[in-house]
Design a protein around this motif. Structure first.
Motif, PDB file in Angstrom:
ATOM      1  N   THR A  26       0.479  -1.203  -0.240  1.00 26.10           N
ATOM      2  CA  THR A  26      -0.200   0.318   0.126  1.00 26.10           C
ATOM      3  C   THR A  26       0.618   1.228  -0.425  1.00 26.10           C
ATOM      4  O   THR A  26       0.409   1.772  -0.732  1.00 26.10           O
ATOM      5  N   LEU A  27       2.199   1.232   0.792  1.00 25.15           N
ATOM      6  CA  LEU A  27       2.933   2.403   0.940  1.00 25.15           C
ATOM      7  C   LEU A  27       3.442   2.646  -0.921  1.00 25.15           C
ATOM      8  O   LEU A  27       3.784   4.078  -1.302  1.00 25.15           O
ATOM      9  N   ARG A  28       4.128   1.700  -1.090  1.00 26.07           N
ATOM     10  CA  ARG A  28       4.524   1.489  -2.561  1.00 26.07           C
ATOM     11  C   ARG A  28       3.522   2.138  -3.809  1.00 26.07           C
ATOM     12  O   ARG A  28       3.563   3.353  -4.384  1.00 26.07           O
ATOM     13  N   HIS A  31       1.011   5.331  -2.112  1.00 26.18           N
ATOM     14  CA  HIS A  31       1.886   6.592  -1.492  1.00 26.18           C
ATOM     15  C   HIS A  31       3.137   6.718  -2.012  1.00 26.18           C
ATOM     16  O   HIS A  31       3.823   8.093  -2.521  1.00 26.18           O
ATOM     17  N   GLN A  32       2.763   5.585  -3.026  1.00 23.66           N
ATOM     18  CA  GLN A  32       4.455   6.272  -4.369  1.00 23.66           C
ATOM     19  C   GLN A  32       5.711   6.302  -3.646  1.00 23.66           C
ATOM     20  O   GLN A  32       6.452   7.278  -3.379  1.00 23.66           O
ATOM     21  N   ILE A  33       6.183   5.418  -2.328  1.00 24.67           N
ATOM     22  CA  ILE A  33       7.521   6.401  -1.045  1.00 24.67           C
ATOM     23  C   ILE A  33       8.011   5.828  -2.021  1.00 24.67           C
ATOM     24  O   ILE A  33       7.816   4.509  -2.554  1.00 24.67           O
ATOM     25  N   ILE A 110      12.974   9.014   4.868  1.00 26.02           N
ATOM     26  CA  ILE A 110      12.901   7.194   5.760  1.00 26.02           C
ATOM     27  C   ILE A 110      11.236   8.058   5.930  1.00 26.02           C
ATOM     28  O   ILE A 110      10.392   8.390   5.689  1.00 26.02           O
ATOM     29  N   LEU A 111      11.667   6.073   5.921  1.00 22.42           N
ATOM     30  CA  LEU A 111      10.194   5.046   6.712  1.00 22.42           C
ATOM     31  C   LEU A 111      10.727   4.893   8.099  1.00 22.42           C
ATOM     32  O   LEU A 111      11.442   3.924   8.161  1.00 22.42           O
ATOM     33  N   VAL A 112       9.409   5.327   8.863  1.00 19.09           N
ATOM     34  CA  VAL A 112       9.111   4.382   9.851  1.00 19.09           C
ATOM     35  C   VAL A 112       7.878   3.329   9.929  1.00 19.09           C
ATOM     36  O   VAL A 112       7.271   4.312   9.790  1.00 19.09           O
ATOM     37  N   ILE A 113       8.255   2.376  10.103  1.00 18.79           N
ATOM     38  CA  ILE A 113       7.368   1.569  10.361  1.00 18.79           C
ATOM     39  C   ILE A 113       7.346  -0.206  11.274  1.00 18.79           C
ATOM     40  O   ILE A 113       7.993   1.040  11.964  1.00 18.79           O
ATOM     41  N   GLY A 114       6.015   0.253  11.150  1.00 20.32           N
ATOM     42  CA  GLY A 114       5.738  -1.029  12.492  1.00 20.32           C
ATOM     43  C   GLY A 114       4.665  -0.990  12.963  1.00 20.32           C
ATOM     44  O   GLY A 114       3.689  -0.956  12.749  1.00 20.32           O
ATOM     45  N   GLY A 172      10.079  12.631   5.338  1.00 27.08           N
ATOM     46  CA  GLY A 172       9.566  10.828   4.796  1.00 27.08           C
ATOM     47  C   GLY A 172       8.023  10.263   4.879  1.00 27.08           C
ATOM     48  O   GLY A 172       6.943  11.303   5.763  1.00 27.08           O
ATOM     49  N   THR A 173       7.978   9.221   5.892  1.00 28.00           N
ATOM     50  CA  THR A 173       6.920   8.857   5.989  1.00 28.00           C
ATOM     51  C   THR A 173       6.934   8.414   7.362  1.00 28.00           C
ATOM     52  O   THR A 173       7.891   7.234   8.101  1.00 28.00           O
ATOM     53  N   ILE A 174       5.747   8.051   8.132  1.00 26.78           N
ATOM     54  CA  ILE A 174       5.494   7.636   8.840  1.00 26.78           C
ATOM     55  C   ILE A 174       4.100   6.328   8.443  1.00 26.78           C
ATOM     56  O   ILE A 174       3.204   7.210   8.938  1.00 26.78           O
ATOM     57  N   ALA A 175       4.219   5.194   9.293  1.00 24.14           N
ATOM     58  CA  ALA A 175       3.138   4.061   8.412  1.00 24.14           C
ATOM     59  C   ALA A 175       3.406   2.573   9.720  1.00 24.14           C
ATOM     60  O   ALA A 175       4.254   1.937   9.965  1.00 24.14           O
ATOM     61  N   VAL A 176       2.157   2.573  10.855  1.00 26.79           N
ATOM     62  CA  VAL A 176       2.392   2.179  11.484  1.00 26.79           C
ATOM     63  C   VAL A 176       0.927   1.415  11.684  1.00 26.79           C
ATOM     64  O   VAL A 176      -0.199   2.081  11.353  1.00 26.79           O
TER      65      VAL A 176
END
Length: 517
Positions: A26-28, A31-33, A110-114, A172-176
């Protein structure tokens, strides 16, 4: 669900591999990050690390976790990936690490994920867990909670706000994955502090399917890639391409659906004639709520039978009755010791000696009620009672049920119906007036206005505060029946000094005299 203290204190909901891949995809795609660095601060057994290696093949990935065994397992699970050299995993305590120095050394997107821990500070305190941030007033609380840091909060909320701080001067992006309620709180705090620096997206997920948890959950995305829409977009699921609604702030209110609110905000306003109230608060159901066995014999919550006068007993409908539409009959009666808050209760001794004796026998239970509202009040006092409680006709809605189900309530057993304190209601003198207002309250404009403001995942989604935001006069004007509304509203009169005053029928003292003489 969590089955051990060890799992509980770490909020340990391991992410399934298929869900982790869906999130990263979904992020790729949506949101094309294309991040240079991917950080997972609580990587667990490595589901997101594996997904990131598969989809962001050239990114440098860093995974950290406090659990040594999880770190070992994560390392082993990625050893066969051709690009595993892009990944570093090591043991680290999130709350002890110097993240400021760590992040400052990273340059690029930066992608912060988790999947941060799904646990609250209070739950950790119960367990005497050390896996908790130091107390601080990060939510801007007031009073003693601010001084002691004793306010309850989700650990993931605290961690998310740390992530936001990391990206305050980065791209960057935060995705949690987190609770839906946590995402909403963070959106509001971020907007207040950072304005339009971050765009927000929420993709709802089924936590029951993925984690066995009965909680509203989501993929929450905050990004420095700001789009034209300042409101938070909410999607039905991870496969959705278009947002279902927008969460945002209007007129000082946090709204679930800003588009719907914009359509109906002209209905907002205080209604001085019809004021929503809460039901009776007594905090002692075993004593104050009874079932009628036969004639004047009643059974209380402790399984004991008593002969009582009828004069202080009223039919009771609880939140479950209203929520399920069971309003044509009642299962229990409630003992109403006062007509108005603060009334002298000693008059019961003369008017209903059996009832007074019953109260005396249960004096200990009633004195042990914890709430401070009963301090320095007459014995056996209750709250949420007034002249409005004794009107024969009512419109009621449960505050707990996740639906806008308003019920028209008529007298039962020859007496006005009472409600528990999780029910909100309007009250009326006549059936005709009640039915007219019921049509206004249940009209499409009213329901859409309410729905735009209600977050259905809340423990008590339908509050008096929300109900009181609707002007029934404005609804009547919308429906073309404002003349009828004004006819009923004539109980209000303007005094010579220009102040609004109650008409005869609405004056508590006069009305009470009429009801009880």
């Amino acid at each position: 669900m969590v089955k051990s203290i060890e799992k509980w204190q770490f909020g340990d909901f391991q992410t399934p591999d298929n869900l982790a891949r869906e999130v990263v995809q979904t992020l790729r795609v949506n949101h094309q990050i294309s991040p240079k660095f991917i950080i997972e601060p609580s990587c667990g057994k490595g589901a997101f690390l594996r997904a990131a290696l598969s989809i962001f093949e050239k990114s440098k990935i860093i995974g950290l976790d406090i659990n040594e065994e999880y770190v070992k397992e994560a390392k082993i699970s990625v050893s066969e990936y051709s690009n595993h050299e892009n990944l570093t995993v090591y043991e680290s305590d999130f709350f002890g690490k110097s993240w400021k120095d760590f992040i400052s050394n990273l340059s690029g997107y930066i992608l912060v994920i988790g999947n941060p821990p799904w646990v609250t500070s209070s739950e950790l305190s119960i367990l005497n867990s050390q896996n908790i941030p130091s107390k601080s007033n990060f939510q801007n609380r007031r009073g003693i909670e601010a001084i002691t840091g004793s306010g309850n909060f989700d650990i993931s909320e605290w961690m998310l706000l740390q992530y936001v701080e990391w990206l305050s001067k980065k791209e960057g992006t935060i995705a949690v994955l987190c609770k839906y309620s946590v995402a909403r709180k963070v959106v509001r705090q971020v907007k207040q502090k950072s304005g339009s620096r971050f765009s927000a997206h929420i993709y709802l997920i089924d936590a029951k399917v993925h984690f066995g948890a009965s909680v509203e959950a989501c993929l929450f995305i905050l990004s420095t890639d700001v789009d034209d829409e300042l409101d938070c977009k909410v999607y039905e699921n991870l496969q959705s391409k278009n947002a279902s609604y927008l969460i945002g702030e209007r007129d000082g209110l946090i709204l679930r659906d800003t588009v719907k609110y914009e359509n109906w905000k002209h209905l907002a306003g205080q209604d001085l004639r019809y004021i929503w109230r809460s039901g009776i608060k007594h905090d002692c159901s075993k004593v104050m709520e009874l079932e009628q066995v036969h004639d004047a014999l009643y059974l209380n919550g402790m399984g004991k039978k008593y002969s009582l006068e009828e004069s202080y007993l009223y039919p009771l409908l609880k939140s479950s009755d209203i929520g399920n539409g069971r309003t044509s009959d009642y299962r229990k009666l409630i003992l109403i010791t006062q007509k108005l808050v603060g009334d002298d209760t000693s008059i019961i001794q003369d008017k209903a000696p059996k009832t007074w004796q019953y109260l005396l026998e249960h004096d200990g239970y009633l004195k042990n009620r914890k709430s401070s509202i009963y301090k320095n009040k007459p014995p056996y006092a209750i709250f949420g009672v007034g002249f409005y409680s004794f009107k024969n006709w009512k419109i009621a809605i449960s505050g707990l049920y996740k639906q806008l189900r308003f019920c028209l309530i008529e007298p039962l057993g020859g007496k006005p119906v009472m409600f528990d304190d999780t029910v909100n209601f309007l009250s009326f003198e006549t059936e005709e007036e009640a039915k007219f207002i019921f049509k206004l309250v249940t009209s499409s404009p009213s329901l859409e206005f309410f729905d735009s403001m209600i977050f259905w995942d809340e423990k008590r989604p339908i509050t008096i505060e929300i109900l009181r935001r609707l002007s029934l006069k404005a609804v009547a004007k919308e429906l073309g029946v404002v003349e009828n509304y004004l006819r009923w509203a004539e109980a209000f009169q303007v005094a010579s000094n220009g102040q609004l005053e109650l008409g005869l029928a609405e004056q508590p003292s006069l009305y009470t005299v009429q009801m009880y003489t």
